[in-house]
Scaffold this active site. Structure first.
Site, PDB file in Angstrom:
ATOM      1  N   CYS A   1       0.816  -1.222   0.000  1.00 55.65           N
ATOM      2  CA  CYS A   1       0.000   0.000   0.000  1.00 55.65           C
ATOM      3  C   CYS A   1       0.851   1.275   0.000  1.00 55.65           C
ATOM      4  O   CYS A   1       0.541   2.238  -0.711  1.00 55.65           O
ATOM      5  CB  CYS A   1      -0.979   0.000   1.168  1.00 55.65           C
ATOM      6  SG  CYS A   1      -0.259  -0.347   2.784  1.00 55.65           S
TER       7      CYS A   1
ATOM      8  N   ASP B   1      -7.553   5.353  -1.486  1.00 58.96           N
ATOM      9  CA  ASP B   1      -7.173   4.123  -0.791  1.00 58.96           C
ATOM     10  C   ASP B   1      -6.408   3.181  -1.727  1.00 58.96           C
ATOM     11  O   ASP B   1      -6.975   2.676  -2.698  1.00 58.96           O
ATOM     12  CB  ASP B   1      -8.434   3.421  -0.273  1.00 58.96           C
ATOM     13  CG  ASP B   1      -8.127   2.354   0.764  1.00 58.96           C
ATOM     14  OD1 ASP B   1      -7.002   1.811   0.730  1.00 58.96           O
ATOM     15  OD2 ASP B   1      -9.009   2.056   1.592  1.00 58.96           O
TER      16      ASP B   1
ATOM     17  N   HIS C   1      -5.544   0.201  -1.184  1.00 59.40           N
ATOM     18  CA  HIS C   1      -5.842  -1.209  -0.923  1.00 59.40           C
ATOM     19  C   HIS C   1      -6.871  -1.789  -1.890  1.00 59.40           C
ATOM     20  O   HIS C   1      -7.183  -2.977  -1.809  1.00 59.40           O
ATOM     21  CB  HIS C   1      -6.346  -1.378   0.520  1.00 59.40           C
ATOM     22  CG  HIS C   1      -5.376  -0.871   1.550  1.00 59.40           C
ATOM     23  ND1 HIS C   1      -5.407   0.420   2.022  1.00 59.40           N
ATOM     24  CD2 HIS C   1      -4.335  -1.476   2.172  1.00 59.40           C
ATOM     25  CE1 HIS C   1      -4.435   0.588   2.911  1.00 59.40           C
ATOM     26  NE2 HIS C   1      -3.772  -0.548   3.023  1.00 59.40           N
TER      27      HIS C   1
END
Length: 466
Positions: free
Chosen positions: A299, A423, A425
């Protein structure tokens, strides 16, 4: 069918090419300049001739602007009529789903592409060809000039007005090409010219600049400085590097990454609140892209890649976005990691992101330390100031998670704050609707952060250059 609202701005863009061909009796500079200027004068005459033709892409509309001949449309037709005739059946965003929030103005909604052509057949009786042969020693100069002009107009303006403006823009662009080729001529070596479009802060809008093709940006600083003065732009950020060139919304990015997914979002409303956001364009980098399975450990690498893409697409650097392996090698090169780190699945954090940005791109960063997530709610002023002055994405790492902060909505009077989070992820495809509706790019409250975990924030600083 595309229907334009009365206030819709439409971009008409005409592209085409003209062949620059001339015979040179000598290679003396003065002679080349004279012949070149005469050839450009002939090319401008072509644009003003009755042979000049515009065709509107994806429609049967054909226009002879210098003869006032309009096929399948009338000269007094409003520009919105052309929008309604467009018969494009291409899937939006290259086959990927996308949504536009109601109420948001989208300049790109109305980009109309035209082709510049020259009519070569003429009416009248046919004549027999005549062949002659002349033997002489001379030099022949040949080059293809890529013409590319764009004008912004309102939907109620007439198509004739637009054609007149496009003819004027094409003529002016040929003048600029002549100037650039003569200015950068070295002996008998000529550089072709390339037109580029740049979207400047309003009210300046869309402008077109001609640069010498093949000359790197670092050798064009004097020209850029002159442009900054002409358009009264600050000298602390690039506006006219090739990476700053305007990407027309009806053209797809070839690398497959989404750009600025946050544009599909609606800003939160806070009492006496203001929104401070990333300035410019970035690519969304996340898990599982580039045929790299980094699910569960990559990440921070992806957040770093998003930051690198911002510096690249704003024209600050020319280096490509680094891969995981290149990021790891950079950390080995600066002495932060051992050699066996390259090729591993080890995490990195904000300090490593800072080191890589400095080593690979020459970018400095500030580090903000927060002892626990609950303290992030009190950092509204610092974060707002960062986006106001630097405008770069922020990487934040805490515990085992990393995210990218793209902006904040903050109220100085109440202390309320929302964070615009990208994000890394996410593991799906480049589906804007899923990414925005499922919150992979979205506004989050203070409870988004682990209230007891410590966080480090890497705040990249943009260079003050043009």
């Amino acid at each position: 069918m595309v229907v334009a609202e009365p206030t819709t701005l439409i971009i008409f863009r005409v592209k085409g090419s003209l062949e620059l061909r001339c015979h040179l009796d000598s290679t003396e500079t003065s002679h080349i300049q004279k012949v070149l200027s005469r050839t450009f004068e002939n090319l401008r005459a072509q644009i003003k001739s009755e042979s000049c033709v515009f065709t509107v892409c994806n429609t049967p509309v054909i226009i002879w602007p210098n003869k006032d001949v309009y096929e399948d449309i009338t000269p007094d037709s409003p520009c919105e009529d052309v929008l309604q005739r467009i018969q494009s059946d291409e899937p939006e965003s290259g086959g990927k789903r996308a949504t536009k929030k109601k109420g948001k103005k989208d300049l790109s909604a109305s980009v109309i592409s035209l082709r510049l052509m020259m009519e070569v057949t003429k009416p009248g009786p046919l004549s027999a060809p005549v062949i002659s042969k002349t033997v002489q020693k001379s030099h022949f100069l040949s080059a293809t000039l890529p013409l590319d002009c764009a004008v912004r107009t309102h939907s109620k303006d007439t198509i004739k007005d637009v054609c007149d403006r496009l003819l004027e823009a094409l003529t002016q662009q040929l003048c600029e090409m002549e100037k650039v080729m003569l200015q950068h001529m070295k002996g008998s070596t000529l550089l072709t010219a390339e037109p580029l479009h740049f979207l400047l802060p309003e009210p300046k809008g869309l402008v077109t600049v001609v640069f010498p093709a093949g000359v790197p940006d670092k050798e064009l600083e004097a020209q850029r400085r002159e442009l900054h003065q002409r358009f009264k732009l600050p000298n602390d950020r690039p506006y006219f590097r090739r990476a700053n060139a305007y990407h027309f919304p009806n053209e797809h990015y070839k690398d497959g990454y989404l750009r600025n997914p946050h544009h599909a979002l609606t800003h939160p409303t806070l009492e006496n609140g203001k929104v401070f956001m990333v300035q410019g364009i970035y690519s969304y980098h996340h898990y599982m892209q580039d045929r790299m399975d980094d699910n569960g450990w990559g990440c921070a690498y992806r957040s770093l890649q998003t930051i690198c893409s911002w510096f690249q697409q704003q024209g600050y650097v020319e280096q490509p976005v680094p891969s995981h392996k290149e990021i790891q090698q950079a950390l080995v090169d600066v002495g932060d990691k051992q050699a066996n780190f390259v090729g591993s699945r080890q995490w990195i954090g904000s300090i490593e992101v800072q080191a890589v940005l400095n080593h690979l791109l020459g970018i400095t960063s500030k580090i903000m330390f927060v002892s626990q997530g609950s303290e992030l709610a009190s950092k509204g002023r610092e974060l707002a100031n960062h986006f106001l002055t630097e405008g770069t994405p922020i990487m934040i790492g805490g515990g085992v998670l990393a995210h990218t902060i793209l902006g904040v909505a903050w109220s100085e009077s109440t202390g309320q704050i929302r964070y615009l989070i990208l994000d890394p992820h996410y593991t799906g495809s480049e589906d804007l609707q899923v990414i925005t509706e499922k919150g992979w790019c979205g506004w989050k409250g203070a409870d988004f952060w682990d209230q007891t975990a410590y966080y480090n924030l890497c705040l990249p600083q943009r260079p003050r250059v043009i």
